[in-house]
Design a protein around this motif. Structure first.
Motif, PDB file in Angstrom:
ATOM      1  N   GLU A 215       0.822  -1.208   0.000  1.00 31.88           N
ATOM      2  CA  GLU A 215       0.000   0.000   0.000  1.00 31.88           C
ATOM      3  C   GLU A 215       0.860   1.264   0.000  1.00 31.88           C
ATOM      4  N   VAL A 216       2.004   1.221   0.660  1.00 33.58           N
ATOM      5  CA  VAL A 216       2.928   2.365   0.634  1.00 33.58           C
ATOM      6  C   VAL A 216       3.428   2.590  -0.792  1.00 33.58           C
ATOM      7  N   ARG A 217       3.796   1.522  -1.482  1.00 34.86           N
ATOM      8  CA  ARG A 217       4.246   1.648  -2.884  1.00 34.86           C
ATOM      9  C   ARG A 217       3.136   2.219  -3.762  1.00 34.86           C
ATOM     10  N   GLN A 218       1.929   1.752  -3.553  1.00 34.25           N
ATOM     11  CA  GLN A 218       0.793   2.236  -4.335  1.00 34.25           C
ATOM     12  C   GLN A 218       0.561   3.724  -4.062  1.00 34.25           C
ATOM     13  N   LEU A 219       0.642   4.118  -2.806  1.00 34.92           N
ATOM     14  CA  LEU A 219       0.459   5.519  -2.433  1.00 34.92           C
ATOM     15  C   LEU A 219       1.537   6.395  -3.057  1.00 34.92           C
ATOM     16  N   LEU A 220       2.794   5.952  -2.994  1.00 33.49           N
ATOM     17  CA  LEU A 220       3.893   6.754  -3.530  1.00 33.49           C
ATOM     18  C   LEU A 220       3.843   6.882  -5.053  1.00 33.49           C
ATOM     19  N   ALA A 221       3.203   5.940  -5.718  1.00 35.00           N
ATOM     20  CA  ALA A 221       3.075   5.996  -7.179  1.00 35.00           C
ATOM     21  C   ALA A 221       1.873   6.824  -7.627  1.00 35.00           C
ATOM     22  N   ASP A 222       0.996   7.175  -6.696  1.00 27.68           N
ATOM     23  CA  ASP A 222      -0.228   7.912  -7.017  1.00 27.68           C
ATOM     24  C   ASP A 222       0.081   9.405  -7.131  1.00 27.68           C
ATOM     25  N   THR A 223      -0.179   9.985  -8.289  1.00 33.20           N
ATOM     26  CA  THR A 223       0.151  11.403  -8.523  1.00 33.20           C
ATOM     27  C   THR A 223      -0.737  12.362  -7.734  1.00 33.20           C
ATOM     28  N   ARG A 224      -1.798  11.866  -7.114  1.00 33.95           N
ATOM     29  CA  ARG A 224      -2.634  12.744  -6.274  1.00 33.95           C
ATOM     30  C   ARG A 224      -1.934  13.098  -4.967  1.00 33.95           C
ATOM     31  N   PHE A 225      -0.884  12.353  -4.627  1.00 34.18           N
ATOM     32  CA  PHE A 225      -0.113  12.616  -3.411  1.00 34.18           C
ATOM     33  C   PHE A 225       1.251  13.142  -3.826  1.00 34.18           C
ATOM     34  N   SER A 226       1.782  14.114  -3.069  1.00 30.93           N
ATOM     35  CA  SER A 226       3.046  14.722  -3.449  1.00 30.93           C
ATOM     36  C   SER A 226       3.816  15.199  -2.227  1.00 30.93           C
ATOM     37  N   SER A 227       5.132  15.244  -2.364  1.00 37.31           N
ATOM     38  CA  SER A 227       5.979  15.833  -1.326  1.00 37.31           C
ATOM     39  C   SER A 227       6.379  17.250  -1.710  1.00 37.31           C
ATOM     40  N   ASP A 228       5.781  17.771  -2.766  1.00 43.29           N
ATOM     41  CA  ASP A 228       6.072  19.122  -3.248  1.00 43.29           C
ATOM     42  C   ASP A 228       5.278  20.130  -2.420  1.00 43.29           C
ATOM     43  N   ALA A 229       5.967  20.837  -1.538  1.00 45.44           N
ATOM     44  CA  ALA A 229       5.311  21.786  -0.640  1.00 45.44           C
ATOM     45  C   ALA A 229       4.696  22.979  -1.357  1.00 45.44           C
TER      46      ALA A 229
ATOM     47  N   PRO B 120      -0.074  19.675   3.189  1.00 43.48           N
ATOM     48  CA  PRO B 120      -0.245  19.862   4.637  1.00 43.48           C
ATOM     49  C   PRO B 120       0.972  20.533   5.256  1.00 43.48           C
ATOM     50  N   THR B 121       0.726  21.357   6.230  1.00 45.19           N
ATOM     51  CA  THR B 121       1.821  22.015   6.942  1.00 45.19           C
ATOM     52  C   THR B 121       1.865  21.508   8.364  1.00 45.19           C
ATOM     53  N   ARG B 122       3.026  21.539   8.932  1.00 42.62           N
ATOM     54  CA  ARG B 122       3.188  21.107  10.318  1.00 42.62           C
ATOM     55  C   ARG B 122       2.879  22.279  11.231  1.00 42.62           C
ATOM     56  N   ARG B 123       1.962  22.047  12.136  1.00 39.94           N
ATOM     57  CA  ARG B 123       1.611  23.080  13.104  1.00 39.94           C
ATOM     58  C   ARG B 123       1.793  22.511  14.495  1.00 39.94           C
ATOM     59  N   SER B 124       2.931  22.780  15.075  1.00 37.32           N
ATOM     60  CA  SER B 124       3.171  22.301  16.434  1.00 37.32           C
ATOM     61  C   SER B 124       3.695  23.459  17.266  1.00 37.32           C
TER      62      SER B 124
END
Length: 84
Positions: free
Chosen positions: A47-61, A67-71
Motif C-alpha cells: 500500500e505504501v508503494r501504491q500511495l507513492l506511485a499515485d500522482t494525487r499525493f506529493s511531497s512538493d510543498a 499539509p503544513t506542520r503546526r506544532s
C-alpha cells in the motif's frame, strides 16, 4: 482504534511492537501525533508503494493543499536558549 505515533521503542534497532499491531489491524490506520493532530498511517509495503506511485499525493510543498506542520515548537518566534 486510534494509535499514538510515534510509539516508544523498547530496543533502538527494532520497530515498536505497536507498529506490527497496526499492520495487523489494516493497511491504513488512524493515529494521533504527539501534538494531538489526527493522521492516517499506511502500514503495509504494498500500500505504501501504491500511495507513492499515485500522482494525487506529493511531497512538493508548493502544491495547493500541501499539509503544513503546526506544532508548538514550530510556532515559537524566538529560539530556545541552549542548556548545554
Amino acid at each position: 482504534m486510534t494509535h499514538t505515533y510515534p510509539a516508544a521503542r523498547q530496543q533502538p534497532l527494532h520497530p515498536p511492537d505497536e507498529y506490527f499491531a497496526m499492520a495487523q489491524e489494516g493497511p491504513v490506520v488512524r493515529a494521533e501525533l504527539a501534538e494531538g493532530r489526527q493522521v492516517w498511517l499506511v502500514t503495509r509495503y504494498a500500500e505504501v508503494r501504491q500511495l507513492l506511485a499515485d500522482t494525487r499525493f506529493s511531497s512538493d510543498a508548493t502544491r495547493p493543499g500541501y499539509p503544513t506542520r503546526r506544532s508548538p515548537s514550530c510556532a515559537r518566534s524566538t529560539p530556545r536558549a541552549s542548556t548545554i
